[in-house]
Design a protein around this motif. Structure first.
Motif: not given
Length: 346
Positions: A26-28, A310-313, A321-324
């Motif tokens: 998120l920071y990057l 895993v597949a979504l990533g 990241v948002v989903a998790v």
């Protein structure tokens, strides 16, 4: 032998790992992926991760105080998170941080660490060797000052069990000799600060979030996330139909008509299942079927967290990241609802 505090330490490591990856990504993204160093040199965050891993190892080798294992867990969790976050640079010739395979590797590593937590919970601890190792590990706390009440209770329990082991008379004699020392050892005075804070938070929760409000909030969250996940069903239907008139755009990339990328097929099918479960959960909660609603909600979220992401990533690292984060928050809300209102009836 597995340490008596192994589950807590590995859980802390997993949390530090996950939070580090999420915060770093998120920071990057928010700062435009800055580079520290400039010019010829670039101080990648994998370097800082390696330094933290080294620091954690040095701490674990040098000291044995009660604070060592939590400190080591945090250092290793944060360090490995910073290191693994740059895995894309290590597996590609062009040092591609954004390679699609990076996010699934990072996420699978996180799931593997959580798997270690589950396995550590199931390690048997009733044999003489396990009891002796557990007692020896807890005895170190005696050197740091007064024992915590929980440590004293666990230590006396292990010594009692070890004293009854007639297959190892040497260990039984050890337990019988050490028990009087533990019984006479000073114990920390129980602190009311944590208890007062916990009580205040519970009271605030009851005021701000009564059962009807908690149920409504949980149902709304499950419904919104479920409807969003059901987009995967539409994508799956479009993929299976292979119609040239249907255009699928994912992360500014257009999927070629007639093609069926395996990752997209798996992710869309998984999201469809998750969406159905969450929508059914929301409906069950709205009609008062709380037990069925929370069960369906947690099942859908576990499927999403443990497999679909895993597949979504592979398809969209930022989206996962948002989903998790959202799925974990909803899982906490569903688990808390069961704890508050359903546990007494189970």
């Amino acid at each position: 032998m597995v340490r008596p505090d192994a589950v807590r330490s590995v859980r802390l490591l997993a949390v530090a790992f996950g939070v580090t990856v999420v915060v770093t990504r998120l920071y990057l993204a928010l700062t435009g992926y800055p580079q520290i160093g400039g010019g010829e040199y670039h101080l990648a965050h994998a370097l800082w991760g390696g330094l933290l891993l080294l620091a954690g190892g040095v701490v674990a080798v040098l000291w044995s105080n009660r604070w060592v294992h939590p400190a080591t867990a945090v250092c290793v969790g944060v360090g490995s998170g910073l290191f693994v976050d740059e895995v894309g640079k290590f597996i590609t010739r062009r040092n591609d941080y954004f390679t699609p395979l990076a996010a699934p590797i990072i996420y699978s590593t996180f799931l593997a660490v959580l798997g270690v937590v589950v396995l550590a919970r199931r390690v048997p601890r009733g044999r003489p060797r396990e009891l002796a190792h557990a007692a020896a590990a807890r005895l170190k706390d005696l050197a740091d000052g007064p024992l915590r009440p929980s440590t004293r209770t666990a230590l006396l329990r292990d010594l009692d069990a070890l004293g009854g082991q007639r297959t190892r008379p040497d260990l039984a004699a050890f337990a019988d000799a050490v028990r009087p020392v533990i019984e006479a050892a000073p114990v920390e005075a129980p602190s009311d600060r944590v208890g007062r804070v916990r009580t205040a938070l519970v009271r605030l929760e009851h005021v701000l979030l009564p059962r009807w409000a908690h149920r409504l909030l949980l149902a709304a969250g499950a419904a919104v996330l479920g409807l969003l996940s059901l987009v995967g069903l539409a994508v799956l239907i479009a993929l299976l139909s292979a119609s040239p008139d249907v255009q699928i755009v994912l992360d500014d990339r257009t999927v070629a008509p007639g093609t069926r990328p395996p990752a997209l097929v798996v992710a869309s099918a998984g999201e469809a299942v998750v969406g159905v479960l969450l929508v059914l959960a929301a409906l069950a909660l709205l009609v008062g079927r709380d037990r069925a609603g929370t069960t369906l909600c947690r099942a859908g979220l576990v499927i999403a967290l443990a497999g679909v992401n895993v597949a979504l990533g592979y398809l969209d690292a930022e989206l996962v990241v948002v989903a998790v984060v959202v799925e974990l928050l909803l899982l906490v809300a569903a688990t808390r609802y069961r704890t508050r209102f359903l546990r007494d009836h189970e």
